[in-house]
Design an enzyme around this catalytic site. Structure first.
Site, short mmCIF file in Angstrom:
data_model
loop_
_atom_site.label_atom_id
_atom_site.label_comp_id
_atom_site.label_asym_id
_atom_site.label_seq_id
_atom_site.Cartn_x
_atom_site.Cartn_y
_atom_site.Cartn_z
N GLY A 291 13.10 -20.25 31.58
CA GLY A 291 14.50 -20.07 31.20
C GLY A 291 14.68 -19.49 29.81
N GLY B 31 6.14 -18.44 27.69
CA GLY B 31 7.24 -19.19 27.09
C GLY B 31 7.82 -20.11 28.14
N ASP C 25 16.98 -15.87 20.35
CA ASP C 25 18.31 -16.43 20.15
C ASP C 25 19.30 -15.40 20.66
OD1 ASP C 25 20.55 -17.68 19.33
OD2 ASP C 25 20.00 -17.89 17.21
N ARG D 163 11.24 -28.66 34.73
CA ARG D 163 10.96 -27.51 33.86
C ARG D 163 11.27 -27.84 32.40
NH1 ARG D 163 11.06 -21.91 36.88
NH2 ARG D 163 10.18 -22.61 38.83
N LYS E 205 11.96 -14.60 29.28
CA LYS E 205 10.80 -13.70 29.41
C LYS E 205 11.10 -12.57 30.39
CE LYS E 205 8.15 -16.99 31.02
NZ LYS E 205 9.09 -18.12 31.00
N ARG F 79 13.29 -16.93 45.64
CA ARG F 79 14.72 -17.12 45.37
C ARG F 79 15.49 -16.03 46.10
NH1 ARG F 79 13.22 -17.36 39.13
NH2 ARG F 79 12.57 -19.54 38.99
N ARG G 39 21.60 -20.06 35.03
CA ARG G 39 20.90 -19.16 35.96
C ARG G 39 21.12 -19.61 37.40
NH1 ARG G 39 14.52 -17.98 35.26
NH2 ARG G 39 14.35 -19.98 36.33
N1 LIG Z 1 19.00 -14.47 24.36
C1 LIG Z 1 19.66 -14.95 25.43
N2 LIG Z 1 20.86 -15.49 25.28
C2 LIG Z 1 21.53 -16.00 26.35
N3 LIG Z 1 21.06 -15.96 27.62
C3 LIG Z 1 19.85 -15.43 27.82
C4 LIG Z 1 19.08 -14.89 26.74
N4 LIG Z 1 17.93 -14.42 27.24
C5 LIG Z 1 17.96 -14.65 28.58
N5 LIG Z 1 19.10 -15.25 28.92
C6 LIG Z 1 19.52 -15.72 30.26
O1 LIG Z 1 18.76 -16.92 30.49
C7 LIG Z 1 18.43 -17.03 31.87
C8 LIG Z 1 16.92 -17.21 31.98
O2 LIG Z 1 16.29 -15.99 31.63
P1 LIG Z 1 15.00 -15.49 32.40
O3 LIG Z 1 15.18 -15.65 33.85
O4 LIG Z 1 14.70 -14.16 31.86
O5 LIG Z 1 13.98 -16.59 31.88
P2 LIG Z 1 12.41 -16.70 32.14
O6 LIG Z 1 11.80 -17.10 30.85
O7 LIG Z 1 11.91 -15.48 32.77
O8 LIG Z 1 12.35 -17.93 33.16
P3 LIG Z 1 11.20 -18.29 34.23
O9 LIG Z 1 9.97 -18.60 33.48
O10 LIG Z 1 11.75 -19.51 34.91
O11 LIG Z 1 11.04 -17.15 35.16
C9 LIG Z 1 18.94 -15.78 32.56
O12 LIG Z 1 20.16 -16.09 33.21
C10 LIG Z 1 19.17 -14.79 31.39
O13 LIG Z 1 20.22 -13.91 31.68
N1 LIG Z 2 -0.35 -19.09 34.98
C1 LIG Z 2 0.56 -18.33 35.59
N2 LIG Z 2 1.87 -18.58 35.40
C2 LIG Z 2 2.75 -17.79 36.00
C3 LIG Z 2 2.35 -16.72 36.83
N3 LIG Z 2 3.46 -16.11 37.29
C4 LIG Z 2 4.51 -16.75 36.76
N4 LIG Z 2 4.08 -17.76 35.99
C5 LIG Z 2 4.88 -18.70 35.22
O1 LIG Z 2 5.45 -19.68 36.05
C6 LIG Z 2 6.62 -20.18 35.46
C7 LIG Z 2 7.70 -20.31 36.50
O2 LIG Z 2 8.05 -19.06 37.03
P1 LIG Z 2 9.28 -18.93 38.06
O3 LIG Z 2 9.28 -17.51 38.49
O4 LIG Z 2 9.01 -19.89 39.18
O5 LIG Z 2 10.51 -19.31 37.29
C8 LIG Z 2 6.98 -19.23 34.33
O6 LIG Z 2 6.62 -19.85 33.10
C9 LIG Z 2 6.08 -18.05 34.56
O7 LIG Z 2 5.71 -17.44 33.34
C10 LIG Z 2 0.96 -16.48 36.99
O8 LIG Z 2 0.50 -15.56 37.70
N5 LIG Z 2 0.11 -17.31 36.36
#
Ligand SMILES: Nc1ncnc2c1ncn2[C@@H]1O[C@H](COP(=O)(O)OP(=O)(O)OP(=O)(O)O)[C@@H](O)[C@H]1O
Ligand SMILES: Nc1nc2c(ncn2[C@@H]2O[C@H](COP(=O)(O)O)[C@@H](O)[C@H]2O)c(=O)[nH]1
Length: 413
Positions: free
Chosen positions: A157, A154, A315, A291, A160, A187, A280
């Protein structure tokens, strides 16, 4: 009773004394799996026109080596050996299967006794094509199957990581995280080896060339990748692996031999996605904009590319988490459902091996009386995976009484 159960054992392997290895012996065609007691622990196996001589010194420090005698050419071939090589041991038995050789190591720890030397699998054929040389590949054998990994993708942000953390917190013994490699900087709170393996571009590029990665992609200007080992380590711990990877990575995994469940997490709107990324506070303005630009294409692909089995809209966080648990069949569970973890066979030091179709019969000889007492039937009909990772899907049935507490007939997988 043993003889009545298995009347037509066609091939006997791994028996007693044998002479030192001479080319003449090989040309005359020794028994498959012959053990050579010449100070080193070697065994041989023939697949097609090739005789594989497998073994090494028995000091437990050197790895097991492989040489090939090509009967057609009448000469020795030194193959490129891929995969993690097993350490040498007190003795080896080899059982040739169609495209690989089962190797049983004597006097090794239970989790180090079953190996496969791949000689004509899809992986080996691909490597031979790439390198234009003879290739063999080692893969460790594991009893039972790992549960299908979860690939979660996905836009950045969307939540996931948040959803994965919730799942792992509620079901700690059930799920394990595949720790990716990345060339981006850590980070504030991120720890090397826990959140990512932080690495350098040149190192990661070399490791990609060496075939260490299941998938990799350039994401938001940095390299990210899932190593084969990262996924195997989670399965080794008896847990279901979760991969948090981008859409390009998900596409690569879909095209690989890894069977997984693919879930795409969608934001309710681009506006909300931007808010989450900004709140975040982990990226610079430039990175946030990059992004967000990439997010539009990712969402489009996620919704339309047929890579994903499920799409979840994040959501309200709690609602989305409940949906995730529901599709994993975990709704209603207070703790993780019971599961049968992988099991190990602890082979004795003295046994003989034979083969009937896809069943490997291991006759364990009781040390004093030299009579066949216990029997293990190793089923290799449902092998999965393989080099450069583990070979899973081995099943076994034990007949007799064993030091590991098994009695009578136990069907294990
Ligand atoms: N349903 C939601 N409603 C509001 N805030 C949310 C929700 N889900 C996650 N967040 C917040 O959104 C921010 C981004 O979430 P998260 O870091 O889990 O995203 P991610 O998809 O893992 O991003 P990345 O791919 O960059 O690692 C975080 O601060 C989290 O607390
Ligand atoms: N193809 C791959 N994508 C990855 C891997 N590990 C993380 N990710 C994706 O990168 C972005 C950015 O992550 P971030 O931690 O810098 O915010 C996010 O969409 C991850 O899902 C991987 O091993 N392979």
């Amino acid at each position: 009773m043993v003889r009545i159960l298995f009347p037509d054992i066609s091939l006997r392997i791994g028996m007693g004394e044998a002479p030192a290895l001479l080319v003449d012996d090989l040309q005359d065609g020794p028994l498959n799996g012959l053990e050579l007691e010449n100070g080193t622990s070697k065994t041989t196996a023939t697949v097609g026109d090739k005789m594989y001589v497998i073994g090494g010194a028995d000091d437990g420090t050197l790895s097991i080596e492989v040489q090939i005698f090509d009967r057609n050419l009448g000469q020795w071939v030194h193959p490129a050996v891929h995969g993690t090589k097993p350490m040498s041991c007190k003795g080896l038995s080899a059982v040739p299967l169609e495209d690989r050789i089962l190797i049983l190591k004597k006097g090794s720890k239970p989790d180090d006794q079953i190996w496969f030397l791949e000689v004509d699998t899809q992986y080996v054929r691909q490597q031979q094509k790439n390198l234009r040389t003879e290739v063999v590949a080692w893969s460790k054998g594991v009893i039972g199957n790992a549960e299908k990994p979860l690939v979660i993708s996905g836009p950045s942000g969307v939540g996931k990581g948040t959803l994965i953390s919730m799942l792992m917190k509620e079901f700690p013994s059930m799920f394990g995280f595949s720790v990716s490699h990345t060339t981006r900087a850590p980070r504030g709170m991120e720890k090397d080896g826990v959140h990512y393996h932080f690495t350098e571009k040149s190192i990661m590029e070399k490791e990609i060339k060496d075939g260490k990665f299941l998938e990799f992609a350039s994401v938001h200007g940095n390299l990210y990748g899932t190593s084969v080992e990262a996924v195997e380590l989670v399965a080794d711990a008896g847990k279901r692996c979760i991969l948090d990877i981008d859409v390009q990575g998900a596409r690569s995994v879909r095209a690989s031999s890894l069977e997984a469940i693919f879930i795409f997490i969608c934001p309710p709107s681009m506006k909300e996605l931007e808010k989450r990324l900004r709140d975040r506070g982990t990226e610079t303005e430039e990175q946030i904009l990059k992004r967000l630009r990439n997010a539009e294409a990712e969402i489009q692909q996620g919704e339309s590319s047929h890579i994903f089995d499920f799409i979840l809209y994040n959501d309200k966080l709690e609602k989305c988490y409940e949906k995730l648990k529901e599709l994993l069949g975990l709704d209603g569970f207070v703790t993780a459902p019971p599961k049968s973890g992988p099991r190990e066979i602890n082979l004795p030091t003295d046994y003989s091996v034979s083969k009937i179709d896809t069943k490997i019969i291991i006759n364990c000889i009781s040390s004093g009386e030299k009579e066949l007492k216990n029997l293990i039937m190793l089923d290799v009909s449902s092998l999965k995976g393989g080099a450069p990772g583990r070979t899973r899907g081995l099943n076994f049935q034990a007949i007799g009484s064993f030091s590991n507490g098994l009695n009578g007939i136990d069907q294990l997988s």
